[in-house]
Design a protein around this motif. Sequence first.
Motif, PDB file in Angstrom:
ATOM      1  N   CYS D   8       0.862  -1.186   0.000  1.00 10.93           N
ATOM      2  CA  CYS D   8       0.000   0.000   0.000  1.00 10.93           C
ATOM      3  C   CYS D   8       0.896   1.233   0.000  1.00 10.93           C
ATOM      4  O   CYS D   8       1.514   1.563   1.017  1.00 10.93           O
ATOM      5  CB  CYS D   8      -0.903  -0.022   1.230  1.00 10.93           C
ATOM      6  SG  CYS D   8      -1.955   1.427   1.373  1.00 10.93           S
ATOM      7  N   VAL D  10       1.474   5.210  -0.341  1.00 12.57           N
ATOM      8  CA  VAL D  10       0.762   6.478  -0.173  1.00 12.57           C
ATOM      9  C   VAL D  10       1.704   7.645  -0.488  1.00 12.57           C
ATOM     10  O   VAL D  10       2.604   7.955   0.290  1.00 12.57           O
ATOM     11  CB  VAL D  10       0.211   6.623   1.266  1.00 12.57           C
ATOM     12  CG1 VAL D  10      -0.476   7.974   1.441  1.00 12.57           C
ATOM     13  CG2 VAL D  10      -0.774   5.496   1.581  1.00 12.57           C
ATOM     14  N   PRO D  11       1.522   8.284  -1.670  1.00 13.22           N
ATOM     15  CA  PRO D  11       2.350   9.441  -2.024  1.00 13.22           C
ATOM     16  C   PRO D  11       1.874  10.683  -1.271  1.00 13.22           C
ATOM     17  O   PRO D  11       0.668  10.922  -1.175  1.00 13.22           O
ATOM     18  CB  PRO D  11       2.120   9.594  -3.523  1.00 13.22           C
ATOM     19  CG  PRO D  11       0.816   8.943  -3.807  1.00 13.22           C
ATOM     20  CD  PRO D  11       0.578   7.922  -2.734  1.00 13.22           C
ATOM     21  N   LEU D  12       2.823  11.461  -0.745  1.00 13.31           N
ATOM     22  CA  LEU D  12       2.495  12.693  -0.012  1.00 13.31           C
ATOM     23  C   LEU D  12       2.971  13.901  -0.807  1.00 13.31           C
ATOM     24  O   LEU D  12       3.971  13.845  -1.519  1.00 13.31           O
ATOM     25  CB  LEU D  12       3.169  12.699   1.357  1.00 13.31           C
ATOM     26  CG  LEU D  12       2.776  11.577   2.313  1.00 13.31           C
ATOM     27  CD1 LEU D  12       3.532  11.727   3.626  1.00 13.31           C
ATOM     28  CD2 LEU D  12       1.287  11.606   2.572  1.00 13.31           C
ATOM     29  N   ILE D  18      -4.847  10.054  -5.461  1.00 12.04           N
ATOM     30  CA  ILE D  18      -3.590   9.345  -5.648  1.00 12.04           C
ATOM     31  C   ILE D  18      -3.702   8.159  -6.601  1.00 12.04           C
ATOM     32  O   ILE D  18      -2.737   7.430  -6.808  1.00 12.04           O
ATOM     33  CB  ILE D  18      -3.021   8.877  -4.292  1.00 12.04           C
ATOM     34  CG1 ILE D  18      -3.976   7.896  -3.600  1.00 12.04           C
ATOM     35  CG2 ILE D  18      -2.749  10.074  -3.370  1.00 12.04           C
ATOM     36  CD1 ILE D  18      -3.407   7.329  -2.303  1.00 12.04           C
ATOM     37  N   ILE D  71       6.967   9.530   0.132  1.00 11.68           N
ATOM     38  CA  ILE D  71       6.122   8.335   0.026  1.00 11.68           C
ATOM     39  C   ILE D  71       6.109   7.622   1.365  1.00 11.68           C
ATOM     40  O   ILE D  71       7.162   7.406   1.975  1.00 11.68           O
ATOM     41  CB  ILE D  71       6.657   7.360  -1.056  1.00 11.68           C
ATOM     42  CG1 ILE D  71       6.825   8.068  -2.404  1.00 11.68           C
ATOM     43  CG2 ILE D  71       5.752   6.146  -1.186  1.00 11.68           C
ATOM     44  CD1 ILE D  71       7.616   7.253  -3.431  1.00 11.68           C
ATOM     45  N   SER D  72       4.903   7.252   1.814  1.00 12.42           N
ATOM     46  CA  SER D  72       4.765   6.446   3.028  1.00 12.42           C
ATOM     47  C   SER D  72       4.068   5.152   2.648  1.00 12.42           C
ATOM     48  O   SER D  72       2.941   5.163   2.160  1.00 12.42           O
ATOM     49  CB  SER D  72       3.945   7.212   4.072  1.00 12.42           C
ATOM     50  OG  SER D  72       3.909   6.487   5.274  1.00 12.42           O
ATOM     51  N   THR D  73       4.750   4.043   2.841  1.00 14.68           N
ATOM     52  CA  THR D  73       4.267   2.751   2.360  1.00 14.68           C
ATOM     53  C   THR D  73       4.028   1.792   3.519  1.00 14.68           C
ATOM     54  O   THR D  73       4.806   1.764   4.471  1.00 14.68           O
ATOM     55  CB  THR D  73       5.312   2.173   1.379  1.00 14.68           C
ATOM     56  OG1 THR D  73       5.246   2.937   0.163  1.00 14.68           O
ATOM     57  CG2 THR D  73       5.075   0.714   1.071  1.00 14.68           C
TER      58      THR D  73
END
Lengths: 100, 100, 100, 100
Positions: D8, D10-12, D18, D71-73
């Motif tokens: 999963c 999650v681009p910040l 997104i 990016i938070s994955t």
Amino acid sequence: MHVILDLCVVPLGVGVSISKYIARCEKEIKACGLEPHLHAYGTTIEGEWDKVLGAVKRCHEVLHEDGVPRISTTIKLGTRTDRHQTAADKVRSVEQELEA
Amino acid sequence: MHVILDLCVVPLGVGVSISKYIARCEKEIKACGLEPHLHAYGTTIEGEWDKVLGAVKRCHEVLHEDGVPRISTTIKLGTRTDRHQTAADKVRSVEQELEA
Amino acid sequence: MHVILDLCVVPLGVGVSISKYIARCEKEIKACGLEPHLHAYGTTIEGEWDKVLGAVKRCHEVLHEDGVPRISTTIKLGTRTDRHQTAADKVRSVEQELEA
Amino acid sequence: MHVILDLCVVPLGVGVSISKYIARCEKEIKACGLEPHLHAYGTTIEGEWDKVLGAVKRCHEVLHEDGVPRISTTIKLGTRTDRHQTAADKVRSVEQELEA
């Protein structure tokens, strides 16, 4: 507050085969009036926050009642206020991008 | 049901710097009567299930009230019935193994 | 590519007490030349992507070698290109917001 | 070492929408010779460890190249040595329990 939640329950102390415990959770989520969508590494649930998080609590309660001594759970959950979005909408958005 | 929970809240649509939103959550968790333990990739909270999960809900509510349009949160949580264990106990158990 | 990673390894099929396996991972991460920071629900590691993810792989390998039949791991990881940030920087940013 | 992985990303810093970045990752995973299975809160990938984790690294690289600053994955991944199991096997095991 509508929430889309991905639930992955891992029972510990019951051996390596955990599918019957996952099935127990699926049944309990349905008993809570929600529709779980099972995938290979979890289950998607969506609805009102209290109802959805209440179902997660029930999963822990029923597994402990069934003799599971320890449970380690991973949850991803999302809320948004800019627009209403369902779990199906999320998949569709990505598929539309892939087709474009 | 006592729960140990690791909370990682990621606000979307507010740029790359999110520390002020994490600080907002820390304050809200304390306002709920809980003691958050911040680490580099989340915050540990522990206590009764409803109180702890209630604090997670409050974090989403206050961030949305503060204008965050979308939140993606990752949670790890554990419950056990074989014995009472605190978050500090968990760390101590591993440290004792390392010293042994 | 610098990565900050939160690692939570859950061995299955070895009973409810898993601290010795977590300690085994801590040792292996150090043997890989990295400095793990243990917290109540995982361990923070940071460094070059290949080195950090290589250490995660080694954790799985050594636990399987030690007889663990199944492992379920949860990872959170972050990379950024706008500026260099360490795990300690992340905590400090939130603490500064709390003091402000 | 065969791994089943739930990814999963999650681009910040790119706004609230997104899906195009998720679609970019799907393409990159396929370009790595793997078959992603998209669901509402992530994508399942499976195969040899180095190939699968290499694809995760590529996702971060291509998103940064496309201008995503942060990016938070979140990743869940499982390995087992007691028997070979595919992602489809996992779903089938639970479905069989539900039918029983």
